[in-house]
Motif scaffolding. Structure first.
Motif: not given
Length: 803
Positions: A52-65
């Motif tokens: 998986p290549h996890i793309l998110a807008k910030d650290y909380t959302n990155l942790g979520f993915g």
């Protein structure tokens, strides 16, 4: 969940919902009737082999993915870890079973639970989380933890568990960010309190009769046991890593080959991913399960790997007890009462069990570090364990700093600023051509001078032999003190760490930092970091010989790293196989006597060994015979009697050498190996892969590589079945990465996760990379966007909280 499927015209990629990527047999979550309502979300781009290549807008959302994607592959293993750190194994699995958990060294579930519930009830992790950075974890890491827990929970809520290891199990439950932090704490203390769980939870004051008055730890036996306990080569985690300077490479940019040796099952498996926050973070690599950051990996500028270090992450304080009360200890003649920590553990089908642990200013009282190293609590003496990593929850901050680094100097800065790594060395290279090895660990601040001044009679023996200091706890003058550049009291600061920069190569295979580069040995560090001028393991000797030759040849590329990884050369064979074959052929009558007293015809074995190619390839004939012979010989003959030419610090790569075939036990080992293989129905010249393999979904996959004592770079520690050979891998080569750079900032990397991404046998990624490993093939890493969107197997999934 609103399902939206469209084509990304430029890339020809399908955008899918999370349900579209579920394992076979899973049930898709119900569709949402509207937007997520502002819940956490991320985009996960899956490339070949389920990476998986996890793309998110910030650290909380990155942790979520990250939490979501880890749960999709490893929910049972993760859930088992959370049961462990909650102290609930006895509740679900009974108190007497062995934990079988990567996070606990306890001999029973009850012992594990007593320790981890004690950690919970003392609020240990909560206190560490409240410490402001840099002493405690930073804001971004806390956000990753929070997001990880939410992602794990969202996956559980929206999916049905299909892994038979935990399907419908009551212990698979939602978690909190605190559970994630507790999991991280358990990893940090693996080398310290984690080694002494039974000794901590089983410690009992001596009885009033005084029967224990004369019991003391035997210094020489304790030193020997400590040396074995803290030998990284004999542990279930080790590693190789080498970084090459640009002077040795074809394009002037650095190269890194990382080859950690970790368990193939359970919670210390690695898991691959790429984590991206546009403009903030872009890093690819491997994470230990349950970790929200990349632990070993690379970005557009720098690559790093870790090896288990020789630094001893604990020390002992020998307590002088009040003659009238063995739970009171004296410091400068003044009494100090031990703190009682009473813990109650719920037990399946039984009454709760309550036990008391005893804590001091130095740490918990401990009555042993495993069964082989007892530390008796008498009416006059007890031992307290100091583990500075029990006050260190900064490991993820260090790894996050690595992910943001732009050079090896950035790696050094991350280590200096956060000081979070508990038990590993760091080896790194960058696209600017720099190389680095540093043993930047969190270690007790035990200087050689302190060990000399304050070491007890026991410590005078254990410290030189093993690096385990036993200090006089009755004197405040024997406190550890602090370095000015340390973020935590009682540990070494960054300026004291063994470090080598910009050598043509830097290499480590779990020996001390001394021989990082044979031409530029590192000296001047304290004994607790490791030894200087001592014999190296065969794996270290073989590795240094190989990489030094590579550096001298020059013009190196990633392909050279790949060839080194799977060369499967056997240094022990190069030193001893020919002499073994000759001595075998010279035996009168071609026979040898086994340990059972029976005469064995070994003539065929002599011929097989003479023809063997000295490699541990799956097609190598004679490899298994030599392996079984060598294990028996090295177990029976002390190392100092095995060789005619002894070790010399002036020639550490080539000594000791010349096998002493007259050593008692040589012919017995040969006869026993022949007998063993014939009894199992294994031909003496059978190809290694026929009898060293794993079974996945009913199919045999041959396994190459060899055991520690053979010195093979591609280390494999396999489980022996007397009727079939090596039928499973316990630990060995795991997340392998060969990394370089071209003219752009897209790393030229090849990776391989030997045991694959998922432990769920119903997953398509249960054994796909294991099949690659069997064939010595690699995965082309896809780091830049053009490479991700060019993957022929690309699937894109949007993952969201459902509220």
């Amino acid at each position: 969940m609103r399902i939206r499927t469209r084509r990304l015209a430029a890339a020809g990629v399908t955008l899918l919902t999370a349900a579209a990527l579920l394992p076979a047999g899973a049930v898709a979550a119900p569709r949402d009737t509207g937007p997520s309502g502002g819940g956490l979300h991320a985009t996960v781009r899956y490339t070949q082999y389920g990476i998986p290549h996890i793309l998110a807008k910030d650290y909380t959302n990155l942790g979520f993915g990250t939490g979501w994607a880890q749960a999709a592959d490893q929910v049972c293993t993760l859930a088992d870890g959370y049961v462990t750190v909650r102290g609930e194994r006895s509740r679900y699995f009974g108190p007497d079973a062995a934990p079988g958990s990567a996070l606990s060294s306890a001999s029973t579930n009850l012992g594990s639970d007593l320790y981890f519930r004690g950690v919970r009830e003392a609020g240990t992790v909560e206190k560490l989380l409240r410490q402001p950075a840099p002493a405690g974890p930073g804001r971004q890491v806390k956000e990753l933890m929070r997001g990880f827990a939410a992602g794990y929970n969202a996956w559980l809520k929206q999916n049905r568990v299909t892994d038979p290891a935990c399907a419908k199990a009551a212990w698979v439950r939602p978690i909190t960010a605190l559970d994630v932090a507790r999991h991280g704490f358990a990893v940090q203390v693996l080398g310290g309190q984690g080694r002494g769980i039974d000794g901590i939870t089983g410690a009992r004051p001596p009885g009033a009769t005084g029967k224990e008055r004369g019991r003391t730890a035997d210094p020489h036996r304790t030193a020997r046991a400590a040396r074995e306990l803290f030998s990284a080569q004999d542990a279930d985690m080790g590693s190789n890593a080498v970084a090459f300077h640009g002077r040795t490479t074809a394009n002037g940019k650095g190269l890194l080959l990382g080859n950690p040796h970790y368990p193939w099952q359970g919670g210390r498996r690695f898991w691959q991913s790429q984590q991206t926050i546009p403009g903030e973070l872009n890093v690819s690599g491997a994470s230990l399960l349950g970790t929200s950051v990349v632990n070993i990996g690379f970005n557009g500028d720098v690559a790093w790997s870790h090896t288990v270090a020789t630094g001893v992450t604990l020390n002992l304080h020998q307590l002088t007890l009040d003659p009238a009360d063995p739970t009171t200890y004296l410091v400068d003649g003044k009494p100090h009462k031990m703190t009682r920590r009473t813990v109650t553990v719920p037990v399946k089908d039984g009454a709760p069990v309550t036990r008391t642990q005893w804590w001091t200013r130095y740490g918990p009282v401990v009555t042993g570090l495993g069964p082989q190293l007892p530390l008796p609590w008498s009416v006059t003496t007890a031992y307290a364990l100091n583990d500075p990593n029990a006050m260190n929850l900064r490991g993820s901050d260090t790894n996050l700093g690595f992910g943001k680094a732009r050079s090896t100097a950035g790696i050094v800065k991350a280590l200096r600023d956060t000081q979070g790594l508990p038990w590993v060395n760091t080896v790194a290279a960058d696209r600017h051509g720099h190389s680095l090895l540093t043993q930047s660990q969190v270690l007790p601040r035990i200087t050689d001078d302190l060990a000399e001044r304050c070491g007890t009679a026991l410590g005078k023996v254990t410290y030189p032999a093993s690096g385990v200091a036993v200090l006089d706890g009755s004197r405040s003058a024997c406190a550890l003190g602090s370095d000015k550049d340390a973020v935590q009291p009682g540990i070494f600061g960054p300026s004291r760490m063994p470090t080598l920069k910009d050598a043509p190569y830097v290499e480590n295979s779990n020996d001390s930092a001394w021989l990082t580069n044979a031409d530029r040995p590192i000296t001047g560090y304290e004994r607790i970091f490791g030894t200087i001028g001592t014999r190296r393991s065969l794996r270290t000797r073989g590795a240094i010989a190989d990489v030094a030759a590579m550096a001298e040849k020059g013009r190196l590329t990633v392909a050279d790293l790949q060839r080194q990884q799977f060369a499967n050369r056997v240094p022990a064979a190069d030193l001893a196989a020919d002499d073994t074959a000759k001595a075998c052929a010279a035996l009168p009558g071609g026979t040898a006597t086994g340990s059972d007293g029976k005469t064995v015809d070994v003539r065929e074995a002599c011929e097989v060994l003479a023809r063997w190619d000295h490699r541990m390839d799956t097609g190598s004939r004679g490899a298994l015979l030599f392996d079984r012979f060598w294990r028996k010989l090295t177990a029976a003959v002390p190392s100092e009697r095995l060789w005619k030419v002894p070790f010399s610090a002036a020639d550490p790569v080539r000594t000791p050498n010349t096998l002493d075939t007259s050593a008692p036990g040589f012919t017995t080992a040969l006869a026993d190996a022949v007998t063993e293989l014939r009894a199992a129905g294994i031909a003496l010249d059978a190809p290694l892969g026929k009898n060293q393999y794993v079974v996945r979904n009913g199919k045999r996959l041959p396994v190459h590589g060899g055991t520690e004592s053979l010195g093979v770079w591609n280390k494999i520690e396999a489980t022996w079945d007397a009727k079939a050979g090596y039928t499973e891998v316990a630990h060995g080569s795991s997340h392998i990465q060969a990394v370089g750079w071209g003219e752009d900032r897209c790393p030229k990397a090849r990776t391989l996760l030997t045991y694959s991404q998922s432990s769920n046998p119903t997953s398509p990624h249960y054994s796909d990379q294991t099949r690659l490993y069997a064939k010595e093939r690699w995965v082309t890493s896809r780091f830049c966007e053009k490479d991700i969107y060019g993957d022929p197997a690309l699937k894109v999934v949007r993952v969201r909280e459902r509220r």
